[in-house]
Write an enzyme that holds these catalytic residues in place. Structure first.
Site, PDB file in Angstrom:
ATOM      1  N   THR A  61      -6.625   3.873  -2.228  1.00  0.00           N
ATOM      2  CA  THR A  61      -6.420   2.476  -1.820  1.00  0.00           C
ATOM      3  C   THR A  61      -7.498   1.516  -2.319  1.00  0.00           C
ATOM      4  O   THR A  61      -7.200   0.501  -2.952  1.00  0.00           O
ATOM      5  CB  THR A  61      -6.323   2.392  -0.288  1.00  0.00           C
ATOM      6  OG1 THR A  61      -5.172   3.124   0.136  1.00  0.00           O
ATOM      7  CG2 THR A  61      -6.193   0.949   0.179  1.00  0.00           C
ATOM      8  N   HIS A  64      -1.499  10.965  -1.589  1.00  0.00           N
ATOM      9  CA  HIS A  64      -1.556  10.470  -2.966  1.00  0.00           C
ATOM     10  C   HIS A  64      -2.944  10.770  -3.494  1.00  0.00           C
ATOM     11  O   HIS A  64      -3.755  11.401  -2.805  1.00  0.00           O
ATOM     12  CB  HIS A  64      -1.283   8.965  -2.998  1.00  0.00           C
ATOM     13  CG  HIS A  64      -2.143   8.201  -2.040  1.00  0.00           C
ATOM     14  ND1 HIS A  64      -3.409   7.748  -2.358  1.00  0.00           N
ATOM     15  CD2 HIS A  64      -1.951   7.866  -0.732  1.00  0.00           C
ATOM     16  CE1 HIS A  64      -3.936   7.143  -1.308  1.00  0.00           C
ATOM     17  NE2 HIS A  64      -3.082   7.204  -0.296  1.00  0.00           N
ATOM     18  N   ARG A  74     -10.463  -3.013   3.416  1.00  0.00           N
ATOM     19  CA  ARG A  74     -10.544  -2.891   1.961  1.00  0.00           C
ATOM     20  C   ARG A  74      -9.374  -3.560   1.250  1.00  0.00           C
ATOM     21  O   ARG A  74      -9.496  -4.001   0.111  1.00  0.00           O
ATOM     22  CB  ARG A  74     -10.653  -1.420   1.548  1.00  0.00           C
ATOM     23  CG  ARG A  74      -9.554  -0.494   2.068  1.00  0.00           C
ATOM     24  CD  ARG A  74      -9.901   0.965   1.757  1.00  0.00           C
ATOM     25  NE  ARG A  74      -8.887   1.916   2.171  1.00  0.00           N
ATOM     26  CZ  ARG A  74      -8.867   2.543   3.341  1.00  0.00           C
ATOM     27  NH1 ARG A  74      -9.816   2.286   4.242  1.00  0.00           N
ATOM     28  NH2 ARG A  74      -7.917   3.414   3.636  1.00  0.00           N
ATOM     29  N   ASP A 112      -1.127  -0.449  -4.829  1.00  0.00           N
ATOM     30  CA  ASP A 112      -2.431   0.123  -5.159  1.00  0.00           C
ATOM     31  C   ASP A 112      -2.321   1.557  -5.654  1.00  0.00           C
ATOM     32  O   ASP A 112      -3.225   2.080  -6.302  1.00  0.00           O
ATOM     33  CB  ASP A 112      -3.360   0.049  -3.947  1.00  0.00           C
ATOM     34  CG  ASP A 112      -2.759   0.699  -2.706  1.00  0.00           C
ATOM     35  OD1 ASP A 112      -1.532   0.910  -2.657  1.00  0.00           O
ATOM     36  OD2 ASP A 112      -3.530   0.982  -1.763  1.00  0.00           O
ATOM     37  N   HIS A 113      -1.218   2.195  -5.353  1.00  0.00           N
ATOM     38  CA  HIS A 113      -0.900   3.557  -5.800  1.00  0.00           C
ATOM     39  C   HIS A 113       0.491   3.865  -5.281  1.00  0.00           C
ATOM     40  O   HIS A 113       1.062   3.092  -4.495  1.00  0.00           O
ATOM     41  CB  HIS A 113      -1.910   4.589  -5.264  1.00  0.00           C
ATOM     42  CG  HIS A 113      -2.102   4.532  -3.770  1.00  0.00           C
ATOM     43  ND1 HIS A 113      -1.164   4.997  -2.877  1.00  0.00           N
ATOM     44  CD2 HIS A 113      -3.111   4.035  -3.008  1.00  0.00           C
ATOM     45  CE1 HIS A 113      -1.584   4.807  -1.644  1.00  0.00           C
ATOM     46  NE2 HIS A 113      -2.774   4.203  -1.698  1.00  0.00           N
ATOM     47  N   HIS A 151       1.833   8.348   4.935  1.00  0.00           N
ATOM     48  CA  HIS A 151       0.927   9.461   5.223  1.00  0.00           C
ATOM     49  C   HIS A 151       1.415  10.251   6.430  1.00  0.00           C
ATOM     50  O   HIS A 151       1.370  11.483   6.438  1.00  0.00           O
ATOM     51  CB  HIS A 151      -0.483   8.941   5.516  1.00  0.00           C
ATOM     52  CG  HIS A 151      -1.308   8.689   4.305  1.00  0.00           C
ATOM     53  ND1 HIS A 151      -1.615   9.666   3.385  1.00  0.00           N
ATOM     54  CD2 HIS A 151      -1.913   7.560   3.856  1.00  0.00           C
ATOM     55  CE1 HIS A 151      -2.372   9.157   2.431  1.00  0.00           C
ATOM     56  NE2 HIS A 151      -2.559   7.870   2.689  1.00  0.00           N
ATOM     57  N   ASN A 201     -12.142   5.528  -1.585  1.00  0.00           N
ATOM     58  CA  ASN A 201     -12.271   4.828  -0.305  1.00  0.00           C
ATOM     59  C   ASN A 201     -13.678   5.070   0.249  1.00  0.00           C
ATOM     60  O   ASN A 201     -14.330   4.168   0.765  1.00  0.00           O
ATOM     61  CB  ASN A 201     -11.220   5.310   0.685  1.00  0.00           C
ATOM     62  CG  ASN A 201      -9.812   4.934   0.256  1.00  0.00           C
ATOM     63  OD1 ASN A 201      -9.618   3.957  -0.456  1.00  0.00           O
ATOM     64  ND2 ASN A 201      -8.832   5.720   0.679  1.00  0.00           N
ATOM     65  N   ASP A 237       0.836  -1.199   0.000  1.00  0.00           N
ATOM     66  CA  ASP A 237       0.000   0.000   0.000  1.00  0.00           C
ATOM     67  C   ASP A 237       0.877   1.257   0.000  1.00  0.00           C
ATOM     68  O   ASP A 237       1.644   1.490   0.928  1.00  0.00           O
ATOM     69  CB  ASP A 237      -0.895  -0.030   1.248  1.00  0.00           C
ATOM     70  CG  ASP A 237      -2.131   0.827   1.113  1.00  0.00           C
ATOM     71  OD1 ASP A 237      -2.064   1.869   0.450  1.00  0.00           O
ATOM     72  OD2 ASP A 237      -3.169   0.451   1.687  1.00  0.00           O
TER      73      ASP A 237
END
Length: 555
Positions: free
Chosen positions: A79, A496, A166, A358-359, A315, A100, A38
């Site tokens: 995500t 992001h 998720r 995922d990014h 983050h 999300n 992630d």
């Protein structure tokens, strides 16, 4: 004698045909392990290459096939969207996971990507606790894991594991045997009644050991001497870009997680490398206790793992932090442990692994500016009230825009209808206003994106990301290196969600079963991952896929 000979010949033909059938069974790996990191940038593979051991990221690169130019081909790059796209080969326009959280446009109701109020939590003291009321219900297409289930008449086992619900639920798909995620408040791994009535014995036993608490009691110490962390600002700059915690405003090494845990609780584990460790624990226990890779029918099993902590840490500390650098060094050790375990349990060459993200993530704007590079923090939230005040001067109402959620303008259609406002006129008014904001590169009417005066590269991402049920009317596109951040201290940490390579360039590596060593710089897309895995398994690709199988042979 003739009758005996004829009988023997008949038997030989019969057994020969049965043998031929056995020999021509579809050749597949014993186990597929999908690994999503992630918020992992592609350049982490090489920027930190010298910091890795030989058995983790380096093994994937040196034994596997790397697609060095894999891109996210939609916006927003978040995500839930990324995990859905990886496993469906589809995009928000089709698979329905538009963020999300996203807004049901007709009602204004906010929807969390995996919420499902029809199910109950399993493994929690209170089954009605919303942390457990989760399922893949909102995902509108099939996954590669679903297609594997279909191809084997459900004989294959499919299990998802991640700290984030998720990150576990969406990859595992609709037909999964199980998905497990971490309840940060209780410190337990849980699931929902969508999958089962009670946790398996092995999950209960793990929860009873209080491993998150035990890991945090060890503190977080750097892997190497601080002076060797040359890819990050030196220790004198610690705190300039990192967001701390209440009572621990300046995160630094050694991080006294044993003390911090007393006031912050075990949820702290998500912001440390130990979050990856407990994820690996559950993944290995699933392999062992569910016999993944040793299917009693001889079919391929699938384990979908997502390492959520790198996102939480990036983050919080930003991607430029020594803490983040050390987190990837420790993640490399986790991967080495996992791959070694697979070698022993399933057999080297008998399983297929893919690693992706995922990014990716954007560098902290303050850090970039202080180093004379471009980047900007654009606080879109501050303009939500301003744009409504501006619209009131023209239309007489200050409640026409609900939010700028997901870098999109979400309207209050009820208010618009009651006021008798022409929607097309309102959209153009908003677009004209948005394009006066510093840092906004484009504001695009989603329904007219195909004819918008923007580069084709960005236009395609807007179209792919637009879901008419759950996306706003206008896409806000920020300048390169710019982002919106809603932290109380927005100059710290990172995020992001935007269109550029910082957020969209991700790793994609195949390794193991029948995969040659090599790499390519040919551009491929996140939507190509599921079709590629489907092709390798010789199963139908997911029913909403728009990607294609990619060539993993050296050019």
């Amino acid at each position: 004698m003739k009758k005996i000979s004829l009988t023997l010949l008949t038997l030989m033909i019969l057994f020969g045909s049965l043998g031929a059938q056995n020999k021509t069974q579809v050749d597949r790996p014993k186990l597929v392990v999908g690994i999503v990191v992630d918020q992992m940038r592609w350049d982490y593979l090489y920027r930190l290459y010298d910091r890795y051991g030989e058995a983790g990221f380096k093994r994937l690169l040196n034994e596997g096939f790397s697609f060095d130019n894999c891109m996210v081909n939609y916006i927003p790059s978040f995500t839930a969207v990324g995990h859905s796209t990886i496993y469906t080969g589809s995009v928000p326009s089709i698979h329905g996971i538009a963020g999300n959280d996203f807004i049901e446009q007709t009602t204004g109701r906010s929807i969390y990507c995996t919420e499902d109020f029809k199910v109950k939590g399993v493994g929690l003291d209170d089954p009605e606790n919303k942390a457990g009321k989760m399922s893949p219900y909102n995902l509108q297409v099939s996954t590669v894991t679903d297609q594997l289930k279909y191809a084997t008449n459900s004989r294959s086992k499919v299990i998802g594991v991640a700290l984030k619900d998720r990150g576990s639920i969406l990859p595992a798909g609709h037909a999964a045997d199980a998905a497990y995620w971490f309840d940060a408040k209780s410190g337990r791994w849980i699931t929902s009644s969508y999958y089962m009535k009670e946790l398996p014995k092995w999950v209960k036993q793990y929860n009873s050991k209080n491993m998150p608490e035990k890991y945090l009691s060890q503190d977080w110490n750097p892997t190497y001497p601080i002076s060797t962390y040359i890819q990050s600002p030196d220790s004198k700059m610690l705190g300039n870009y990192e967001l701390g915690f209440k009572g621990y405003e300046t995160p630094s090494f050694p991080m006294k997680t044993s003390q911090m845990m007393k006031t912050l609780g075990v949820s702290l584990i998500q912001y440390t490398p130990y979050g990856n460790t407990t994820t690996t624990d559950i993944a290995k226990l699933a392999i062992d206790n569910e016999n993944l890779g040793n299917n009693k029918f001889g079919d391929t099993d699938f384990l979908a793992i997502s390492y959520s902590s790198p996102d939480k840490m990036a983050h919080h500390y930003s991607i430029n932090s020594i803490l983040t650098e050390d987190a990837y060094i420790k993640l490399d050790q986790e991967l080495a442990d996992l791959l070694g375990y697979l070698d022993r349990k399933v057999g080297k060459g008998k399983y297929l692994v893919f690693l992706t993200a995922d990014h990716a993530g954007t560098p902290n704007a303050k850090y970039m500016n202080e180093n004379k590079m471009s980047g900007a923090l654009v606080r879109l939230m501050t303009y939500e009230k301003k744009i409504n005040e501006y619209l009131k001067s023209k239309y007489g109402r200050d409640d026409l825009v609900r939010s700028f959620n997901n870098y999109q303008v979400n309207f209050n259609y009820t208010a618009i209808k009651h006021a008798g406002i022409n929607l097309e006129d309102l959209k153009q008014t908003c677009i004209d206003y948005l394009q006066t904001i510093d840092g906004v590169l484009y504001a695009v009417d989603m329904k007219k994106a195909s004819v918008a005066t923007v580069p084709q590269y960005i236009k395609e991402k807007i179209i792919n990301g637009y879901n008419r049920e759950y996306s706003g009317e206008i896409q806000i596109v920020l300048g390169a290196g710019s982002y919106d951040l809603e932290f109380s201290e927005p100059t710290k940490g990172g995020t992001h969600g935007t269109w550029g390579p910082d957020d969209a360039h991700i790793p994609f590596i195949l390794m193991g079963w029948k995969i040659p060593h090599g790499s390519t710089t040919d551009e491929v897309y996140m939507t190509d991952i599921a079709p590629t895995i489907s092709a390798l398994l010789k199963i139908q690709m997911p029913n909403g896929a728009i990607g294609k199988p990619v060539d993993y042979k050296m050019k």
